[in-house]
Design an enzyme around this catalytic site. Structure first.
Site, PDB file in Angstrom:
ATOM      1  CG  ASP A 112     -13.471   6.275  -1.110  1.00 24.31           C
ATOM      2  OD1 ASP A 112     -13.482   6.042   0.118  1.00 24.31           O
ATOM      3  OD2 ASP A 112     -12.434   6.238  -1.796  1.00 24.31           O
ATOM      4  NE  ARG A 155     -10.096  -5.600   0.379  1.00 26.45           N
ATOM      5  CZ  ARG A 155      -9.391  -4.594   0.870  1.00 26.45           C
ATOM      6  NH1 ARG A 155      -9.995  -3.515   1.320  1.00 26.45           N
ATOM      7  NH2 ARG A 155      -8.061  -4.624   0.877  1.00 26.45           N
ATOM      8  CB  CYS A 184     -13.853   0.972  -0.087  1.00 29.76           C
ATOM      9  SG  CYS A 184     -13.164   2.614   0.195  1.00 29.76           S
ATOM     10  NE  ARG A 243      -3.885   0.603   1.923  1.00 32.79           N
ATOM     11  CZ  ARG A 243      -5.087   0.622   2.491  1.00 32.79           C
ATOM     12  NH1 ARG A 243      -5.285   1.296   3.600  1.00 32.79           N
ATOM     13  NH2 ARG A 243      -6.093  -0.028   1.939  1.00 32.79           N
ATOM     14  CD  GLN A 283     -12.867  -2.132  -0.737  1.00 32.77           C
ATOM     15  OE1 GLN A 283     -12.074  -2.091   0.190  1.00 32.77           O
ATOM     16  NE2 GLN A 283     -14.064  -2.697  -0.626  1.00 32.77           N
ATOM     17  CG  HIS A 296      -8.397   0.031  -2.797  1.00 31.61           C
ATOM     18  ND1 HIS A 296      -7.581  -1.060  -2.520  1.00 31.61           N
ATOM     19  CD2 HIS A 296      -9.003   0.351  -1.618  1.00 31.61           C
ATOM     20  CE1 HIS A 296      -7.690  -1.360  -1.235  1.00 31.61           C
ATOM     21  NE2 HIS A 296      -8.552  -0.526  -0.668  1.00 31.61           N
TER      22      HIS A 296
HETATM   23  N1  NVA Z   1      -9.960   6.659  -1.230  1.00 32.67           N
HETATM   24  C1  NVA Z   1      -9.583   6.194   0.085  1.00 32.67           C
HETATM   25  C2  NVA Z   1      -9.793   4.720   0.205  1.00 32.67           C
HETATM   26  C3  NVA Z   1      -9.481   4.158   1.567  1.00 32.67           C
HETATM   27  C4  NVA Z   1      -9.615   2.672   1.636  1.00 32.67           C
HETATM   28  C5  NVA Z   1      -8.153   6.576   0.369  1.00 32.67           C
HETATM   29  O1  NVA Z   1      -7.302   6.449  -0.518  1.00 32.67           O
HETATM   30  O2  NVA Z   1      -7.885   7.036   1.492  1.00 32.67           O
HETATM   31  N1   CP Z   2     -11.170  -0.371   2.413  1.00 33.50           N
HETATM   32  C1   CP Z   2      -9.896  -0.401   2.857  1.00 33.50           C
HETATM   33  O1   CP Z   2      -8.941  -0.635   2.107  1.00 33.50           O
HETATM   34  O2   CP Z   2      -9.807  -0.200   4.202  1.00 33.50           O
HETATM   35  P1   CP Z   2      -8.468   0.029   5.045  1.00 33.50           P
HETATM   36  O3   CP Z   2      -7.931   1.389   4.677  1.00 33.50           O
HETATM   37  O4   CP Z   2      -8.921  -0.048   6.464  1.00 33.50           O
HETATM   38  O5   CP Z   2      -7.490  -1.046   4.689  1.00 33.50           O
END
Ligand code: NVA
Ligand code: CP
Length: 301
Positions: free
Chosen positions: A219, A287, A259, A103, A133, A130
């Site tokens: 989101d 997931r 998500c 990540r 997801q 993502h």
């Molecule tokens: N769009 C959000 C998704 C979190 C799972 C982010 O990147 O923070």
């Molecule tokens: N949806 C998702 O990826 O959640 P986290 O940021 O908690 O991993």
């Protein structure tokens, strides 16, 4: 040759559908108390440059559940946070792991890591998408509504965020129509939109975007890494809140996805996320099931 999973289209539609079939089988098996041990002796390393609850826990549960082992490096705990390069990190981690989940921030970092790693790399969220997801989201839609091909999906809010961008990729791969309701300045990058014109329509009105949709997605307004813009984003994206009035524009049997984490009272209201149309908890559970299938695919072929 190793196979990475950096974006949704790194697996073909038939391969993705095979993942869903396997995920459903694993989900049913787990409910019936059957536990398959297909990844014994394999090790997953999860590397985080941003916070996580679901991604970390669902990958750990998936790998351990299949009899493998796993180590997770938290955002603040590794030498990455102190400036070790992404390439050097990939060189070292891939000597310990059979598969890596990363990540990170920009897709340039993701690509550099994947290029340098000896073992398959999974994108656990980047600026550009993502995909894991989306696997869970699409599986959830098909559980609730049957095949997604030909359906209408609406995404409201920050149309430039990673989730919106992966939903765009999904529209082409799975053959459905995506309407993105987003204000100017928060629309998907033109270079990504252009080749998808047949499947994706961007509109400024949230109500217009949601009208008749079978799936309504939102989101956070402020994705990780954009915290300095939070106030400006709240101002611009306020009219795109997913509330009961907006949801009433969708198809009568529409489901709601998010998500998570949700910012209740901002992009989604309590009434919607806790309401009868919400599929978000199944979405979060899925997931784990679909990532089990993905780990098997990358490790066993
Ligand atoms: N769009 C959000 C998704 C979190 C799972 C982010 O990147 O923070
Ligand atoms: N949806 C998702 O990826 O959640 P986290 O940021 O908690 O991993």
């Amino acid at each position: 040759m190793k196979r990475d999973y950096l974006r949704l289209s790194d697996l073909s539609l038939p391969e993705t559908q095979e993942l869903f079939a396997r995920a459903r089988m694993l989900k049913e098996g787990r409910r019936a108390g059957r536990h398959e041990v297909t990844l014994a002796g394999r090790h997953l390393v999860c590397v985080f440059e941003k916070a996580s609850t679901r991604t970390r826990l669902s990958f750990e549960a998936a790998m351990l559940g299949l009899g493998g082992t796993v180590t997770s490096l938290g955002a603040a705990d590794s030498q990455l946070a102190r400036g070790e390069t992404i390439e050097d990190t990939a060189r070292v981690v891939s000597r310990y792991a059979d598969v890596i989940m990363l990540r990170t921030f920009g897709d340039d970092r993701l690509m550099a890591f994947a290029r340098t790693s000896r073992v398959p790399v999974i994108n656990g969220l980047s600026e550009g998408g993502h995909p894991v997801q989306l696997l869970a989201d699409l599986l959830t839609v098909e559980e609730r509504l049957g095949t997604i091909a030909g359906k209408r999906v609406a995404f409201v809010g920050d149309g430039a965020c990673n989730m919106a961008r992966s939903w765009m990729e999904a529209a082409r791969l799975f053959g459905f129509t995506l309407t993105v309701g987003a204000p100017r300045g928060y629309t998907p990058p033109a270079s990504e939109l252009e080749p998808l014109r047949q499947h994706v329509r961007v509109m400024e009105g949230a109500e217009e975007a949601v009208a008749g949709a079978h799936v309504v997605v939102t989101d956070t307004w402020t994705s990780m890494g954009h915290e300095a813009e939070a106030d400006r984003r709240r101002g611009a994206l306020g009219p795109y809140q997913l509330n009961e009035a907006l949801l009433s524009r969708a198809s009568g049997d529409a489901i709601v996805l998010h998500c998570l984490p949700a910012h209740r009272g901002e992009e989604i209201t309590d009434a919607v996320i806790d309401g009868p149309r919400s599929a978000v908890w199944d979405e979060a559970e899925n997931r784990m099931h679909v990532q089990k299938a993905l780990l098997e695919k990358l490790l066993l072929g």
